[in-house]
Design a protein around this motif. Structure first.
Motif, PDB file in Angstrom:
ATOM      1  N   ILE A   1     -72.114  25.618 -21.483  1.00 49.86           N
ATOM      2  CA  ILE A   1     -72.156  26.214 -20.149  1.00 49.86           C
ATOM      3  C   ILE A   1     -73.554  26.112 -19.551  1.00 49.86           C
ATOM      4  O   ILE A   1     -73.711  25.871 -18.353  1.00 49.86           O
ATOM      5  CB  ILE A   1     -71.728  27.704 -20.209  1.00 49.86           C
ATOM      6  CG1 ILE A   1     -70.273  27.813 -20.669  1.00 49.86           C
ATOM      7  CG2 ILE A   1     -71.918  28.389 -18.860  1.00 49.86           C
ATOM      8  CD1 ILE A   1     -69.803  29.228 -20.882  1.00 49.86           C
ATOM      9  N   ILE A   2     -74.575  26.278 -20.376  1.00 46.10           N
ATOM     10  CA  ILE A   2     -75.964  26.325 -19.921  1.00 46.10           C
ATOM     11  C   ILE A   2     -76.666  25.015 -20.285  1.00 46.10           C
ATOM     12  O   ILE A   2     -76.618  24.582 -21.441  1.00 46.10           O
ATOM     13  CB  ILE A   2     -76.718  27.505 -20.559  1.00 46.10           C
ATOM     14  CG1 ILE A   2     -75.918  28.803 -20.429  1.00 46.10           C
ATOM     15  CG2 ILE A   2     -78.109  27.646 -19.946  1.00 46.10           C
ATOM     16  CD1 ILE A   2     -75.666  29.239 -19.025  1.00 46.10           C
ATOM     17  N   SER A   3     -77.352  24.406 -19.343  1.00 49.36           N
ATOM     18  CA  SER A   3     -78.094  23.179 -19.618  1.00 49.36           C
ATOM     19  C   SER A   3     -79.570  23.493 -19.858  1.00 49.36           C
ATOM     20  O   SER A   3     -80.102  24.471 -19.331  1.00 49.36           O
ATOM     21  CB  SER A   3     -77.982  22.200 -18.443  1.00 49.36           C
ATOM     22  OG  SER A   3     -78.686  22.684 -17.315  1.00 49.36           O
ATOM     23  N   SER A   4     -80.218  22.666 -20.654  1.00 44.59           N
ATOM     24  CA  SER A   4     -81.649  22.841 -20.899  1.00 44.59           C
ATOM     25  C   SER A   4     -82.441  22.657 -19.602  1.00 44.59           C
ATOM     26  O   SER A   4     -83.471  23.304 -19.398  1.00 44.59           O
ATOM     27  CB  SER A   4     -82.121  21.856 -21.968  1.00 44.59           C
ATOM     28  OG  SER A   4     -81.867  20.514 -21.571  1.00 44.59           O
TER      29      SER A   4
ATOM     30  N   GLY B   1     -71.318  33.385 -16.838  1.00 48.90           N
ATOM     31  CA  GLY B   1     -70.124  33.811 -17.557  1.00 48.90           C
ATOM     32  C   GLY B   1     -70.293  34.018 -19.048  1.00 48.90           C
ATOM     33  O   GLY B   1     -69.321  34.327 -19.747  1.00 48.90           O
ATOM     34  N   VAL B   2     -71.510  33.891 -19.572  1.00 47.65           N
ATOM     35  CA  VAL B   2     -71.753  34.085 -21.010  1.00 47.65           C
ATOM     36  C   VAL B   2     -71.907  35.577 -21.295  1.00 47.65           C
ATOM     37  O   VAL B   2     -72.697  36.268 -20.635  1.00 47.65           O
ATOM     38  CB  VAL B   2     -73.014  33.324 -21.466  1.00 47.65           C
ATOM     39  CG1 VAL B   2     -73.321  33.630 -22.924  1.00 47.65           C
ATOM     40  CG2 VAL B   2     -72.830  31.826 -21.255  1.00 47.65           C
ATOM     41  N   GLN B   3     -71.177  36.079 -22.268  1.00 53.96           N
ATOM     42  CA  GLN B   3     -71.211  37.495 -22.605  1.00 53.96           C
ATOM     43  C   GLN B   3     -71.736  37.768 -24.011  1.00 53.96           C
ATOM     44  O   GLN B   3     -71.892  38.942 -24.388  1.00 53.96           O
ATOM     45  CB  GLN B   3     -69.800  38.090 -22.462  1.00 53.96           C
ATOM     46  CG  GLN B   3     -69.282  38.073 -21.039  1.00 53.96           C
ATOM     47  CD  GLN B   3     -70.149  38.877 -20.089  1.00 53.96           C
ATOM     48  OE1 GLN B   3     -70.531  40.009 -20.374  1.00 53.96           O
ATOM     49  NE2 GLN B   3     -70.491  38.291 -18.943  1.00 53.96           N
ATOM     50  N   ASN B   4     -71.989  36.713 -24.779  1.00 53.83           N
ATOM     51  CA  ASN B   4     -72.527  36.875 -26.131  1.00 53.83           C
ATOM     52  C   ASN B   4     -73.731  35.946 -26.269  1.00 53.83           C
ATOM     53  O   ASN B   4     -73.583  34.726 -26.245  1.00 53.83           O
ATOM     54  CB  ASN B   4     -71.473  36.512 -27.187  1.00 53.83           C
ATOM     55  CG  ASN B   4     -70.256  37.416 -27.121  1.00 53.83           C
ATOM     56  OD1 ASN B   4     -70.252  38.521 -27.633  1.00 53.83           O
ATOM     57  ND2 ASN B   4     -69.211  36.935 -26.457  1.00 53.83           N
ATOM     58  N   TYR B   5     -74.934  36.542 -26.420  1.00 55.27           N
ATOM     59  CA  TYR B   5     -76.126  35.698 -26.472  1.00 55.27           C
ATOM     60  C   TYR B   5     -77.295  36.429 -27.133  1.00 55.27           C
ATOM     61  O   TYR B   5     -77.297  37.666 -27.260  1.00 55.27           O
ATOM     62  CB  TYR B   5     -76.546  35.254 -25.066  1.00 55.27           C
ATOM     63  CG  TYR B   5     -76.898  36.381 -24.126  1.00 55.27           C
ATOM     64  CD1 TYR B   5     -78.126  37.047 -24.198  1.00 55.27           C
ATOM     65  CD2 TYR B   5     -76.002  36.800 -23.149  1.00 55.27           C
ATOM     66  CE1 TYR B   5     -78.445  38.078 -23.346  1.00 55.27           C
ATOM     67  CE2 TYR B   5     -76.315  37.828 -22.282  1.00 55.27           C
ATOM     68  CZ  TYR B   5     -77.539  38.470 -22.382  1.00 55.27           C
ATOM     69  OH  TYR B   5     -77.846  39.495 -21.541  1.00 55.27           O
ATOM     70  N   LEU B   6     -78.285  35.662 -27.518  1.00 59.63           N
ATOM     71  CA  LEU B   6     -79.573  36.163 -27.965  1.00 59.63           C
ATOM     72  C   LEU B   6     -80.650  35.265 -27.361  1.00 59.63           C
ATOM     73  O   LEU B   6     -80.606  34.054 -27.511  1.00 59.63           O
ATOM     74  CB  LEU B   6     -79.683  36.168 -29.491  1.00 59.63           C
ATOM     75  CG  LEU B   6     -80.943  36.827 -30.082  1.00 59.63           C
ATOM     76  CD1 LEU B   6     -80.637  37.402 -31.464  1.00 59.63           C
ATOM     77  CD2 LEU B   6     -82.118  35.854 -30.174  1.00 59.63           C
ATOM     78  N   ILE B   7     -81.592  35.878 -26.645  1.00 60.59           N
ATOM     79  CA  ILE B   7     -82.682  35.142 -26.000  1.00 60.59           C
ATOM     80  C   ILE B   7     -84.000  35.601 -26.597  1.00 60.59           C
ATOM     81  O   ILE B   7     -84.246  36.817 -26.708  1.00 60.59           O
ATOM     82  CB  ILE B   7     -82.690  35.376 -24.483  1.00 60.59           C
ATOM     83  CG1 ILE B   7     -81.379  34.884 -23.871  1.00 60.59           C
ATOM     84  CG2 ILE B   7     -83.882  34.698 -23.818  1.00 60.59           C
ATOM     85  CD1 ILE B   7     -81.123  35.399 -22.487  1.00 60.59           C
TER      86      ILE B   7
ATOM     87  N   VAL C   1     -80.522  40.897 -26.353  1.00 59.87           N
ATOM     88  CA  VAL C   1     -79.246  40.584 -26.995  1.00 59.87           C
ATOM     89  C   VAL C   1     -78.106  41.202 -26.197  1.00 59.87           C
ATOM     90  O   VAL C   1     -78.235  42.293 -25.632  1.00 59.87           O
ATOM     91  CB  VAL C   1     -79.227  41.155 -28.440  1.00 59.87           C
ATOM     92  CG1 VAL C   1     -77.816  41.186 -29.008  1.00 59.87           C
ATOM     93  CG2 VAL C   1     -80.147  40.354 -29.346  1.00 59.87           C
ATOM     94  N   LYS C   2     -76.992  40.483 -26.151  1.00 57.79           N
ATOM     95  CA  LYS C   2     -75.755  41.065 -25.643  1.00 57.79           C
ATOM     96  C   LYS C   2     -74.599  40.512 -26.460  1.00 57.79           C
ATOM     97  O   LYS C   2     -74.580  39.329 -26.804  1.00 57.79           O
ATOM     98  CB  LYS C   2     -75.543  40.733 -24.164  1.00 57.79           C
ATOM     99  CG  LYS C   2     -74.291  41.405 -23.584  1.00 57.79           C
ATOM    100  CD  LYS C   2     -74.158  41.168 -22.096  1.00 57.79           C
ATOM    101  CE  LYS C   2     -72.912  41.898 -21.563  1.00 57.79           C
ATOM    102  NZ  LYS C   2     -72.740  41.694 -20.110  1.00 57.79           N
ATOM    103  N   GLY C   3     -73.634  41.373 -26.783  1.00 52.92           N
ATOM    104  CA  GLY C   3     -72.453  40.935 -27.513  1.00 52.92           C
ATOM    105  C   GLY C   3     -72.721  40.702 -28.993  1.00 52.92           C
ATOM    106  O   GLY C   3     -73.645  41.288 -29.575  1.00 52.92           O
TER     107      GLY C   3
END
Length: 334
Positions: free
Chosen positions: A50-53, A187-193, A201-203
């Protein structure tokens, strides 16, 4: 725990194992690179890419153009070279507004107008290891002070032409939040940045629905030594950041002088703190408050925490006998 499952990062360590594959519709995707003078890593879980660099790099370019003192063309450098002030963009406005709020709450412990002092000690864009004289320090203090800094509409105005600001103590946390908001908008609901050890963090990890686990770095006398793990925390959501005085310092004879400055004395902070890890709802707040807490002694740090609900902290410190100890607020590991 196998060391093979640990990704080592500055100050905070991210533990990302793939887990079992109960939900094949989800996969793990990672984007990593270098920005803002450090490394970053984005891990998200989705059915497809979904996400591009490129989109992430564009975000960092926007942030640097506003907030980086290392980019000559940046908006913050335009302010620093001006005599009276400038009009702010959205990024600089949000960061300065929050910074002034934290400055008031902390009784001036956190102060973004500290750049003249930072530069005097050789921790600015132009590095040096010469200890400044009392006269140089006095001049730097005269050119500092957030009481000389004002927001009027979208204008950032200074009372003293030599006043300069540095938002590095809060900008990486803000950058984490900007990236997180962008990822959620896709639309991403589970991530770590993670950017330079600042984390949001989410999800949960997918597939497997596992809680994210973060390792807190064990302080070392040798700044080049490989990091070990002091504690592990499970993070169900929110942000976690760390401020430490053992990775960046000036060696003055047998004494190590911290890069963390006391805005009131114009000299490196000297207290029992070694590192402070803060968790709260967003990374900008965590990043700002970890600087506040490491600038206080342990007793006053806990007093500050009691006045700020939703703010939790873990401290590594040196007691009066020289022993390394740790402690935390009641809710930090919950």
């Amino acid at each position: 725990m196998s060391i093979k499952n640990i990704v080592i990062l500055p100050i905070l360590l991210i533990l990302l194992s793939c887990g079992n594959r109960r939900f094949p519709s989800y996969s793990q995707f990672q984007i990593s690179g270098f920005a803002q003078g450090t490394s970053y890593q984005i891990t998200y879980y989705a059915a497809d890419v979904i996400i591009s660099s490129q989109s992430i790099e564009q975000k960092f370019t926007e942030l640097d153009s506003s907030l980086s003192i290392y980019k000559a063309y940046s908006l913050i450098n335009q302010f620093n070279s001006s005599e009276k002030g400038i009009e702010m963009d959205e990024h600089l406005y949000k960061v300065v507004k929050r910074s002034l709020k934290i400055w008031k709450e902390s009784d001036g412990v956190f102060d973004i107008s500290i750049l003249p002092i930072v530069e005097a000690w050789g921790f600015g864009a132009q590095r040096h290891s010469n200890q400044p004289s009392d006269e140089i320090i006095s001049k730097a203090i005269a050119c500092s002070g957030s009481d000389k800094l004002h927001i009027i509409g979208r204008q950032l105005v200074k009372d003293t032409p030599c006043l300069k600001i540095d938002v590095n103590g809060i900008a990486q946390g803000y950058s984490v939040d900007v990236i997180a908001d962008y990822i959620e908008s896709q639309g991403v609901q589970n991530y770590l940045i993670e950017i330079g050890g600042e984390i949001r963090v989410k999800g949960r990890k997918q597939p497997g629905n596992q809680i994210m686990r973060i390792g807190i770095e064990q302080p070392s006398e040798d700044k080049d030594e490989e990091a070990g793990i002091q504690k592990i925390i499970e993070l169900k959501g929110g942000a976690i950041t760390t401020s430490g005085n053992y990775r960046k310092y000036i060696q003055n004879g047998s004494k190590k002088l911290s890069h963390l400055m006391d805005p009131k004395t114009g000299r490196p902070i000297e207290n029992e703190m070694i590192s402070v890890t803060v968790r709260t709802r967003n990374a900008m707040s965590a990043d700002g408050y970890d600087n506040v807490l490491i600038g206080k002694d342990l007793k006053n740090a806990f007093t500050f925490l009691k006045k700020h609900k939703g703010l939790e902290a873990y401290f590594i410190y040196q007691d009066k006998h020289g022993a390394i100890k740790d402690t935390s607020s009641a809710g930090f590991f919950r």
